[in-house]
Design a protein around this motif. Structure first.
Motif, PDB file in Angstrom:
ATOM      1  N   GLY A 125      16.316   1.014 -16.131  1.00  0.00           N
ATOM      2  CA  GLY A 125      15.719   0.212 -17.373  1.00  0.00           C
ATOM      3  C   GLY A 125      16.115  -1.068 -17.413  1.00  0.00           C
ATOM      4  O   GLY A 125      15.124  -2.213 -17.496  1.00  0.00           O
ATOM      5  N   ALA A 126      17.258  -1.419 -16.898  1.00  0.00           N
ATOM      6  CA  ALA A 126      17.941  -2.806 -16.895  1.00  0.00           C
ATOM      7  C   ALA A 126      17.249  -3.350 -15.710  1.00  0.00           C
ATOM      8  O   ALA A 126      16.942  -4.657 -15.756  1.00  0.00           O
ATOM      9  CB  ALA A 126      19.389  -2.818 -16.902  1.00  0.00           C
ATOM     10  N   PHE A 127      17.169  -2.607 -14.517  1.00  0.00           N
ATOM     11  CA  PHE A 127      16.431  -3.365 -13.419  1.00  0.00           C
ATOM     12  C   PHE A 127      15.125  -3.517 -13.773  1.00  0.00           C
ATOM     13  O   PHE A 127      14.419  -4.713 -13.496  1.00  0.00           O
ATOM     14  CB  PHE A 127      16.771  -2.182 -12.257  1.00  0.00           C
ATOM     15  N   GLU A 128      14.413  -2.856 -14.315  1.00  0.00           N
ATOM     16  CA  GLU A 128      12.922  -2.869 -14.740  1.00  0.00           C
ATOM     17  C   GLU A 128      12.809  -4.020 -15.682  1.00  0.00           C
ATOM     18  O   GLU A 128      11.871  -5.080 -15.643  1.00  0.00           O
ATOM     19  CB  GLU A 128      12.134  -1.723 -15.609  1.00  0.00           C
ATOM     20  N   ALA A 129      13.569  -4.272 -16.685  1.00  0.00           N
ATOM     21  CA  ALA A 129      13.545  -5.630 -17.468  1.00  0.00           C
ATOM     22  C   ALA A 129      13.899  -6.654 -16.712  1.00  0.00           C
ATOM     23  O   ALA A 129      13.164  -7.771 -16.824  1.00  0.00           O
ATOM     24  CB  ALA A 129      14.527  -5.158 -18.676  1.00  0.00           C
ATOM     25  N   GLN A 178      10.851   5.172  -8.870  1.00  0.00           N
ATOM     26  CA  GLN A 178       9.872   3.934  -9.065  1.00  0.00           C
ATOM     27  C   GLN A 178      10.428   2.706  -9.306  1.00  0.00           C
ATOM     28  O   GLN A 178      10.133   1.680  -8.646  1.00  0.00           O
ATOM     29  CB  GLN A 178       9.133   4.229 -10.471  1.00  0.00           C
ATOM     30  N   ILE A 179      11.670   2.443  -9.906  1.00  0.00           N
ATOM     31  CA  ILE A 179      12.295   1.264 -10.290  1.00  0.00           C
ATOM     32  C   ILE A 179      12.926   0.884  -8.998  1.00  0.00           C
ATOM     33  O   ILE A 179      13.279  -0.547  -8.744  1.00  0.00           O
ATOM     34  CB  ILE A 179      13.448   1.404 -11.220  1.00  0.00           C
ATOM     35  N   GLU A 180      13.542   1.933  -8.230  1.00  0.00           N
ATOM     36  CA  GLU A 180      14.203   1.532  -7.024  1.00  0.00           C
ATOM     37  C   GLU A 180      13.009   0.723  -5.911  1.00  0.00           C
ATOM     38  O   GLU A 180      13.509  -0.216  -5.348  1.00  0.00           O
ATOM     39  CB  GLU A 180      14.711   2.762  -6.221  1.00  0.00           C
ATOM     40  N   ARG A 181      11.813   1.366  -5.863  1.00  0.00           N
ATOM     41  CA  ARG A 181      10.826   0.645  -5.012  1.00  0.00           C
ATOM     42  C   ARG A 181      10.564  -0.667  -5.609  1.00  0.00           C
ATOM     43  O   ARG A 181      10.411  -1.875  -4.874  1.00  0.00           O
ATOM     44  CB  ARG A 181       9.514   1.724  -5.160  1.00  0.00           C
ATOM     45  N   VAL A 225      13.839  -2.868  -4.506  1.00  0.00           N
ATOM     46  CA  VAL A 225      13.522  -3.066  -3.081  1.00  0.00           C
ATOM     47  C   VAL A 225      12.549  -4.030  -2.869  1.00  0.00           C
ATOM     48  O   VAL A 225      12.760  -5.148  -1.787  1.00  0.00           O
ATOM     49  CB  VAL A 225      12.926  -1.570  -2.232  1.00  0.00           C
ATOM     50  N   SER A 226      11.387  -4.052  -3.237  1.00  0.00           N
ATOM     51  CA  SER A 226      10.184  -5.050  -3.271  1.00  0.00           C
ATOM     52  C   SER A 226      10.777  -6.451  -3.620  1.00  0.00           C
ATOM     53  O   SER A 226      10.182  -7.559  -3.098  1.00  0.00           O
ATOM     54  CB  SER A 226       8.789  -4.673  -3.781  1.00  0.00           C
ATOM     55  N   GLN A 244      17.495  -4.220  -3.298  1.00  0.00           N
ATOM     56  CA  GLN A 244      17.904  -2.760  -2.839  1.00  0.00           C
ATOM     57  C   GLN A 244      19.511  -2.515  -3.055  1.00  0.00           C
ATOM     58  O   GLN A 244      20.027  -1.510  -3.499  1.00  0.00           O
ATOM     59  CB  GLN A 244      17.549  -2.357  -1.322  1.00  0.00           C
ATOM     60  N   ALA A 245      20.065  -3.495  -2.441  1.00  0.00           N
ATOM     61  CA  ALA A 245      21.775  -3.161  -2.450  1.00  0.00           C
ATOM     62  C   ALA A 245      22.317  -3.081  -3.674  1.00  0.00           C
ATOM     63  O   ALA A 245      23.142  -2.358  -4.151  1.00  0.00           O
ATOM     64  CB  ALA A 245      22.372  -4.041  -1.373  1.00  0.00           C
ATOM     65  N   GLU A 246      21.927  -4.044  -4.637  1.00  0.00           N
ATOM     66  CA  GLU A 246      22.190  -4.164  -5.908  1.00  0.00           C
ATOM     67  C   GLU A 246      21.944  -3.018  -6.694  1.00  0.00           C
ATOM     68  O   GLU A 246      22.729  -2.587  -7.456  1.00  0.00           O
ATOM     69  CB  GLU A 246      21.690  -5.384  -6.708  1.00  0.00           C
ATOM     70  N   PHE A 247      20.684  -2.274  -6.541  1.00  0.00           N
ATOM     71  CA  PHE A 247      20.460  -1.027  -7.190  1.00  0.00           C
ATOM     72  C   PHE A 247      21.312   0.060  -6.861  1.00  0.00           C
ATOM     73  O   PHE A 247      21.698   0.592  -7.448  1.00  0.00           O
ATOM     74  CB  PHE A 247      18.822  -0.915  -6.990  1.00  0.00           C
TER      75      PHE A 247
END
Length: 82
Positions: free
Chosen positions: A73-77, A11-14, A17-18, A22-25
């Motif tokens: 979680g860090a990406f989500e935040a 979910q967080i990867e999506r 990407v949006s 994406q590359a960073e994730f």
């Protein structure tokens, strides 16, 4: 736990990407694998005579899932702050 972490990370990867990240994730999610492989090798080398590879593998798997969840979680935040 594995399925929850996997679903959460997907979910967080999506979201990443949006947001054009994406590359960073993908790079961030590779880090736990590198860390686990390195530490697992150090553990087995240090405990050649008494190492329990099965236990080490289980603990490494748990650590990997927790690190992936932390990265997601860090990406989500980060995405929520934008």
């Amino acid at each position: 736990m594995r399925s929850r972490v996997g679903a959460y990370a997907i979910q967080i990867e999506r979201l990443a990407v949006s947001a054009g990240l994406q590359a960073e994730f993908e790079n961030a999610v590779m880090l736990p694998q590198i860390i686990i492989q390195h530490n697992g090798g150090l553990y087995l080398a240090a405990h050649r005579d008494d190492a329990d590879p099965g236990l080490a593998s289980a603990k490494n798997g748990q650590a990997f899932l927790l690190m992936v969840a932390a990265i997601a979680g860090a990406f989500e935040a980060s995405l929520n702050r934008q």
